[in-house]
Design an enzyme around this catalytic site. Structure first.
Site, PDB file in Angstrom:
ATOM      1  N   HIS A  48     -39.884   8.064 -16.323  1.00 26.85           N
ATOM      2  CA  HIS A  48     -40.351   9.261 -15.601  1.00 26.85           C
ATOM      3  C   HIS A  48     -40.530   8.964 -14.115  1.00 26.85           C
ATOM      4  CE1 HIS A  48     -42.914  12.888 -14.973  1.00 26.85           C
ATOM      5  NE2 HIS A  48     -43.506  12.089 -14.083  1.00 26.85           N
ATOM      6  N   GLU A  49     -41.204   7.847 -13.799  1.00 28.37           N
ATOM      7  CA  GLU A  49     -41.423   7.486 -12.395  1.00 28.37           C
ATOM      8  C   GLU A  49     -40.098   7.176 -11.692  1.00 28.37           C
ATOM      9  OE1 GLU A  49     -44.189   8.062 -11.128  1.00 28.37           O
ATOM     10  OE2 GLU A  49     -45.339   8.279 -12.966  1.00 28.37           O
ATOM     11  N   HIS A  91     -38.407  10.284 -10.461  1.00 30.80           N
ATOM     12  CA  HIS A  91     -38.866  10.730  -9.139  1.00 30.80           C
ATOM     13  C   HIS A  91     -38.081  10.021  -8.031  1.00 30.80           C
ATOM     14  CE1 HIS A  91     -42.074  13.247 -10.490  1.00 30.80           C
ATOM     15  NE2 HIS A  91     -42.762  12.265 -11.055  1.00 30.80           N
ATOM     16  N   GLU A 121     -41.861  17.333 -11.862  1.00 24.20           N
ATOM     17  CA  GLU A 121     -42.365  16.544 -12.982  1.00 24.20           C
ATOM     18  C   GLU A 121     -41.551  16.814 -14.249  1.00 24.20           C
ATOM     19  OE1 GLU A 121     -44.475  14.185 -12.726  1.00 24.20           O
ATOM     20  OE2 GLU A 121     -45.137  14.575 -10.682  1.00 24.20           O
TER      21      GLU A 121
END
Length: 419
Positions: A277-278, A281, A357
């Site tokens: 997930h990070e 980004h 997100e």
């Protein structure tokens, strides 16, 4: 006139407080759609009965405090102005011909007053967090963080405000444009310093101790074409039971950080999903989009303040004891207007953030390919923080930078069904 304004302001705040109390505590039951009952996004499937009760209570109290704190801040600045306190602070600060000393004394007095006014509320939030089992921080550690906050913010404020009011004095019409141009390098510089100078003042950071897990994370980064040499962990167990991971910094100071609570309570697969997930980004350049959004917000905000503030001073300057915009005791008015604009811009920026997100979640699903781990990881995050999985609309618009857990888990469930 000042007395009448003060009474009206207090009455308006009390009416608003009552409306928000009714909305948060009596008009929203925190339930979930019937179609999702019994699904993995239903908190009854992963929280105990006691946790459900605590989650509902804690969420409502936190939401209520959020919605009253910013208007309370406006009320505080308003009273500082109409009471003449801001004018007195500037008068008391005139002990030197050096403008920076004059500004520093004024800002210290204003910061000290603000700290004192908000201290009981901040202490209430701390005791609530302790009472509901989220915070594990003792009072001395909490107080230490507050003192660090005070001095870090004070130093930054002295620099920013001294430069800002110097610009205003030099150019009363175009100050907002010159100030905006300076915010760009200054903001990026602060983001560059954040991981290596500011964050370590609060917590201890070190390379990830679990080298086997670090190797898995770095392999994942390699798959995503992300240059990475180390993953950092931070000691948070002494302060909280909550779980978290994040990306911070820019350029060669950017880093991925895992809380030690996350490492202790999530499986490797769940942690890898969070890391994916990070990395999402990073791949989708969300940090730089965020910087651009912040710069755009500053442009619009400073322009609006440059139009509104002189009008206020011209019309109500006698009440506020302000005759010119470049007088530093006009600062509470500038802060009030800034806080007002920022509060009502929250829904816009939160909407963008929730989209980003959701995109990062999708990236993590594609690169990690462990949807079950994603679901259990989200469930553990919700349990640890007593999170409200399906917040009321106003709460979602103004508070939620991430999609509510019910939406995140349902998206993953749909992904599994569609395979």
């Amino acid at each position: 006139m000042a007395k009448k304004w003060g009474i009206r302001a207090v009455l308006a705040f009390l009416i608003y407080l009552l409306i928000m109390y009714v909305y948060i505590f009596h008009l929203n039951d925190g339930g979930i759609p019937v179609s999702l009952l019994g699904s993995t996004s239903d908190p009854k499937t992963f929280m105990t009965g006691q946790e459900l009760i605590l989650s509902e209570e804690y969420s409502k109290i936190r939401n209520f405090l959020f919605f009253i704190l910013t208007p309370f801040e406006w009320l505080m600045y308003f009273f500082i102005l109409i009471s003449g306190l801001s004018y007195l602070f500037e008068k008391w600060s005139m002990v030197s011909k050096w403008k920076v000393i004059h500004n520093s004394i004024y800002l210290f007095l204003l910061s000290l007053l603000t700290f004192a006014v908000f201290f009981p509320i901040n202490y209430l939030r701390y005791t609530l967090s302790k009472g509901y089992g989220i915070s594990t921080q003792d009072f001395s550690s909490w107080m230490r963080d507050n003192v660090i906050d005070f001095w870090v913010n004070f130093v930054i404020t002295v620099i920013v405000i001294s430069v800002l009011y110097w610009i205003i004095k030099k150019s009363t019409k175009r100050w907002w444009l010159y100030a905006w141009l300076l915010t760009i390098p200054f903001s990026i510089f602060l983001m560059y310093l954040q991981p290596v100078i500011i964050d370590p003042l609060y917590n201890e950071f070190y390379p990830l101790k679990n080298k086997e897990l670090e190797e898995k994370i770095l392999h994942l980064a390699e798959q995503a074409n992300i240059p990475a040499e180390h993953v950092f962990e931070v000691n948070m167990a002494d302060k909280t039971n909550a779980l978290n991971a994040y990306v911070t910094g820019v350029g060669d100071n950017s880093r991925i950080v895992l809380w030690d609570t996350t490492l202790e309570r999530l499986t490797d697969e769940e942690i890898l999903f969070i890391m994916g997930h990070e990395m999402g980004h990073y791949v989708e350049k969300h940090i730089y989009i965020g910087i651009f959004g912040y710069i755009l917000m500053m442009f619009v905000g400073l322009w609006l303040i440059s139009k509104i503030m002189p009008w206020f001073i011209k019309k109500y300057g006698k009440v506020f004891k302000i005759t010119n915009i470049h007088q530093i005791h006009s600062l509470p008015l500038l802060l009030l207007l800034s806080s007002f604009l920022l509060f009502f811009s929250n829904p816009i920026f939160n909407t963008v953030s929730r989209y980003q997100e959701a995109r990062a979640d999708q990236f993590a699903l594609e690169i990690v390919q462990e949807p079950e781990a994603a679901i259990t990881g989200f469930q553990k995050l919700a349990k640890a923080g007593l999170s409200e999985v399906n917040p009321p609309a106003l709460v979602k618009w103004f508070r939620y930078t991430h999609p509510p857990m019910i939406e995140r888990i349902k998206t993953i469930e749909d992904t599994i069904k569609n395979k």
